[in-house]
Design an enzyme around this catalytic site. Structure first.
Site, PDB file in Angstrom:
ATOM      1  N   HIS A 134       0.605 -19.119  -9.260  1.00  0.00           N
ATOM      2  CA  HIS A 134       0.484 -17.933 -10.104  1.00  0.00           C
ATOM      3  C   HIS A 134       1.844 -17.372 -10.490  1.00  0.00           C
ATOM      4  CE1 HIS A 134      -3.694 -17.935  -8.684  1.00  0.00           C
ATOM      5  NE2 HIS A 134      -3.956 -17.165  -9.728  1.00  0.00           N
ATOM      6  N   LYS A 138       2.053 -11.288  -9.111  1.00  0.00           N
ATOM      7  CA  LYS A 138       0.742 -11.177  -8.446  1.00  0.00           C
ATOM      8  C   LYS A 138       0.926 -10.516  -7.084  1.00  0.00           C
ATOM      9  CE  LYS A 138      -3.252 -13.989  -7.120  1.00  0.00           C
ATOM     10  NZ  LYS A 138      -4.185 -12.934  -7.540  1.00  0.00           N
TER      11      LYS A 138
HETATM   12  N1  LIG Z   1     -11.214 -12.267 -11.745  1.00  0.00           N
HETATM   13  C1  LIG Z   1     -10.350 -12.784 -12.613  1.00  0.00           C
HETATM   14  O1  LIG Z   1     -10.690 -13.633 -13.458  1.00  0.00           O
HETATM   15  C2  LIG Z   1      -8.924 -12.299 -12.583  1.00  0.00           C
HETATM   16  C3  LIG Z   1      -8.007 -12.729 -13.541  1.00  0.00           C
HETATM   17  C4  LIG Z   1      -6.716 -12.201 -13.511  1.00  0.00           C
HETATM   18  C5  LIG Z   1      -6.386 -11.258 -12.552  1.00  0.00           C
HETATM   19  N2  LIG Z   1      -7.312 -10.889 -11.614  1.00  0.00           N
HETATM   20  C6  LIG Z   1      -7.045  -9.853 -10.630  1.00  0.00           C
HETATM   21  O2  LIG Z   1      -7.077  -8.594 -11.316  1.00  0.00           O
HETATM   22  C7  LIG Z   1      -6.226  -7.660 -10.635  1.00  0.00           C
HETATM   23  C8  LIG Z   1      -5.251  -7.067 -11.637  1.00  0.00           C
HETATM   24  O3  LIG Z   1      -4.388  -8.071 -12.118  1.00  0.00           O
HETATM   25  P1  LIG Z   1      -3.290  -7.768 -13.242  1.00  0.00           P
HETATM   26  O4  LIG Z   1      -2.456  -8.984 -13.356  1.00  0.00           O
HETATM   27  O5  LIG Z   1      -3.942  -7.192 -14.436  1.00  0.00           O
HETATM   28  O6  LIG Z   1      -2.445  -6.600 -12.493  1.00  0.00           O
HETATM   29  P2  LIG Z   1      -1.516  -5.473 -13.153  1.00  0.00           P
HETATM   30  O7  LIG Z   1      -0.642  -4.971 -12.068  1.00  0.00           O
HETATM   31  O8  LIG Z   1      -0.901  -5.972 -14.404  1.00  0.00           O
HETATM   32  O9  LIG Z   1      -2.577  -4.327 -13.568  1.00  0.00           O
HETATM   33  C9  LIG Z   1      -3.217  -3.465 -12.673  1.00  0.00           C
HETATM   34  C10 LIG Z   1      -3.282  -2.098 -13.356  1.00  0.00           C
HETATM   35  O10 LIG Z   1      -4.116  -1.249 -12.560  1.00  0.00           O
HETATM   36  C11 LIG Z   1      -3.528   0.043 -12.602  1.00  0.00           C
HETATM   37  N3  LIG Z   1      -4.070   0.857 -11.514  1.00  0.00           N
HETATM   38  C12 LIG Z   1      -3.643   0.925 -10.220  1.00  0.00           C
HETATM   39  N4  LIG Z   1      -4.385   1.814  -9.549  1.00  0.00           N
HETATM   40  C13 LIG Z   1      -5.310   2.289 -10.410  1.00  0.00           C
HETATM   41  C14 LIG Z   1      -6.375   3.222 -10.276  1.00  0.00           C
HETATM   42  N5  LIG Z   1      -6.636   3.848  -9.120  1.00  0.00           N
HETATM   43  N6  LIG Z   1      -7.153   3.470 -11.367  1.00  0.00           N
HETATM   44  C15 LIG Z   1      -6.897   2.878 -12.551  1.00  0.00           C
HETATM   45  N7  LIG Z   1      -5.897   1.990 -12.722  1.00  0.00           N
HETATM   46  C16 LIG Z   1      -5.117   1.701 -11.664  1.00  0.00           C
HETATM   47  C17 LIG Z   1      -2.025  -0.211 -12.534  1.00  0.00           C
HETATM   48  O11 LIG Z   1      -1.273   0.908 -12.972  1.00  0.00           O
HETATM   49  C18 LIG Z   1      -1.909  -1.420 -13.470  1.00  0.00           C
HETATM   50  O12 LIG Z   1      -1.683  -1.005 -14.799  1.00  0.00           O
HETATM   51  C19 LIG Z   1      -5.583  -8.449  -9.488  1.00  0.00           C
HETATM   52  O13 LIG Z   1      -6.341  -8.267  -8.315  1.00  0.00           O
HETATM   53  C20 LIG Z   1      -5.706  -9.892  -9.953  1.00  0.00           C
HETATM   54  O14 LIG Z   1      -5.684 -10.818  -8.903  1.00  0.00           O
HETATM   55  C21 LIG Z   1      -8.557 -11.409 -11.605  1.00  0.00           C
HETATM   56  O1  LIG Z   2      -3.208 -13.244 -12.176  1.00  0.00           O
HETATM   57  C1  LIG Z   2      -3.899 -13.041 -11.162  1.00  0.00           C
HETATM   58  O2  LIG Z   2      -3.588 -12.210 -10.279  1.00  0.00           O
HETATM   59  C2  LIG Z   2      -5.155 -13.808 -10.990  1.00  0.00           C
HETATM   60  N1  LIG Z   2      -5.897 -13.526  -9.971  1.00  0.00           N
HETATM   61  C3  LIG Z   2      -7.155 -14.111  -9.676  1.00  0.00           C
HETATM   62  C4  LIG Z   2      -7.144 -14.721  -8.298  1.00  0.00           C
HETATM   63  O3  LIG Z   2      -6.487 -14.165  -7.384  1.00  0.00           O
HETATM   64  O4  LIG Z   2      -7.816 -15.730  -8.080  1.00  0.00           O
HETATM   65  C5  LIG Z   2      -7.684 -15.035 -10.744  1.00  0.00           C
HETATM   66  C6  LIG Z   2      -6.635 -15.744 -11.500  1.00  0.00           C
HETATM   67  C7  LIG Z   2      -5.550 -14.805 -12.010  1.00  0.00           C
END
Ligand SMILES: NC(=O)c1ccc[n+]([C@@H]2O[C@H](COP(=O)([O-])OP(=O)(O)OC[C@H]3O[C@@H](n4cnc5c(N)ncnc54)[C@H](O)[C@@H]3O)[C@@H](O)[C@H]2O)c1
Ligand SMILES: O=C(O)C1=N[C@H](C(=O)O)CCC1
Length: 247
Positions: A134, A138
Site C-alpha cells: 500500500h 496508510k
Molecule cells: N474498504 C475499502 O475498499 C477501502 C479502500 C480504501 C481505503 N479503505 C480504508 O478507508 C479508511 C480511510 O482511508 P483513506 O485513505 O481515505 O484515509 P484518509 O486519511 O485520506 O481519510 C480519512 C479522513 O477521515 C477524516 N476523519 C477522521 N476522523 C473523523 C471523524 N470523526 N469524522 C469524520 N471524518 C473524520 C480525516 O480528517 C480524513 O480526511 C482506512 O481505514 C482505509 O484502510 C478501505
Molecule cells: O488505502 C487503504 O488504506 C486501503 N485499505 C483497505 C485495506 O486495508 O484492505 C483496502 C485497500 C485500500
C-alpha cells in the site's frame, strides 16, 4: 420514477471520501446531502438515509454507534474490524431492528474475486502467504483485505482438514516472517507510488500459484461502494463484505 437515496459521507476530505463524494454526486439515483470530516460539517442538506464511512479505525466505532442510534444505515469501508468489534456492532443493531450496516474490507470487484479465488485454491496447496502493498500514508498494517483473505484461507484449510503449513525457519529478527493472521503469514509493504495491491502466494511440491490484484486508482472501489449504498437498506442487521450483492 423512484426517489433518490440521500447519502452523507464521513471522512469527506480524505482520499477515499473525496472519491466517494464525486461518485455519489455523479449518480443520478443518489443525492449527496452531507459531507463531514473531523468535526466539520462541510455541508448538510436534508437528512441522510445512508452514511458512508471512510475515516479511521480510531473513530469508526463512535461514528457507527451514533448512526445506529439515529436509525441511519451505514456503508463502512474503514478498516480495523476485529471479531469483537463486529460483535459490538451486532449488539447495537439488535436494539435498532430495521437499521443496516454493511462493512467491507475492500470494495474492489477484482479484490473480491482475488479473495474468492484464494479461498478456492487454499485446500490444494501446502503453503499460503500473503504480501499486501500500500501507499505509505496508510494508518494500519496488516491491511483489512489481507486479514480477511487470511481468514478465508484458514477457514478453507480447516474445512478440508489441511495440516499445518511447513516452515522450519527460525526468525532471527522479529517481524522477518511477517505477521501471523489465523495461521497465515502476512507481509506488509509500504512504498510511495503504490495505491492498494495484494498477492496471495500458494505453493506445493514443484509448483506455485500467485493470485494478484492491483487497485491502481481509488476509482476502482467506487462501483462496489455505490452497489452497497443502493442495497444496504435491503439488508437489515450486519453484513460483512459485498459478496452477497454480486451473486
Ligand atoms: N474498504 C475499502 O475498499 C477501502 C479502500 C480504501 C481505503 N479503505 C480504508 O478507508 C479508511 C480511510 O482511508 P483513506 O485513505 O481515505 O484515509 P484518509 O486519511 O485520506 O481519510 C480519512 C479522513 O477521515 C477524516 N476523519 C477522521 N476522523 C473523523 C471523524 N470523526 N469524522 C469524520 N471524518 C473524520 C480525516 O480528517 C480524513 O480526511 C482506512 O481505514 C482505509 O484502510 C478501505
Ligand atoms: O488505502 C487503504 O488504506 C486501503 N485499505 C483497505 C485495506 O486495508 O484492505 C483496502 C485497500 C485500500
Amino acid at each position: 420514477m423512484t426517489d433518490s437515496i440521500r447519502v452523507g459521507v464521513l471522512g469527506a476530505r480524505g482520499r477515499m471520501g473525496l472519491e466517494v463524494c464525486k461518485a455519489v454526486d455523479a449518480a443520478g439515483d443518489l443525492e449527496l446531502v452531507a459531507m463531514i470530516d473531523q468535526g466539520d460539517e462541510l455541508f448538510s442538506g436534508a437528512d441522510a438515509q445512508v452514511l458512508v464511512d471512510f475515516t479511521s479505525p480510531d473513530v469508526v466505532m463512535d461514528n457507527l454507534r451514533w448512526a445506529i442510534e439515529q436509525g441511519i444505515s451505514v456503508v463502512v469501508g474503514t478498516t480495523g474490524f476485529t471479531e469483537e468489534r463486529l460483535e459490538q456492532v451486532r449488539g447495537w443493531l439488535a436494539a435498532r431492528p430495521g437499521v443496516s450496516v454493511l462493512i467491507a474490507p475492500n470494495f474492489g470487484i477484482g479484490a473480491l474475486l482475488m479473495m474468492r479465488f484464494s479461498a478456492i485454491a487454499a485446500k490444494y496447496f501446502e503453503s499460503a502467504e500473503i504480501i499486501e502493498q500500500h501507499h505509505p500514508r496508510k494508518f494500519d498494517a496488516p491491511s483489512g483485505t489481507s486479514q480477511h483473505t487470511a481468514r478465508l484461507i484458514a477457514e478453507a484449510r480447516a474445512a478440508a482438514g489441511s495440516p499445518p503449513m511447513p516452515d522450519a525457519t527460525k526468525e532471527e529478527l522479529d517481524g522477518a516472517r511477517g505477521a501471523l493472521v489465523d495461521g497465515v503469514r502476512v507481509h506488509s509493504v509500504r512504498a510511495a507510488g503504490l495505491v492498494a495491491h495484494q498477492e496471495v502466494l500458494f505453493g506445493s511440491a514443484g509448483e506455485t500459484l500467485t493470485i494478484r490484484h492491483d487497485s491502481l486508482d481509488r476509482v476502482s472501489f467506487m462501483p462496489g461502494v455505490l452497489l452497497a449504498v443502493r442495497n444496504v437498506r435491503k439488508l437489515p442487521g450486519l453484513t460483512v463484505g459485498i459478496d452477497s450483492l454480486l451473486d
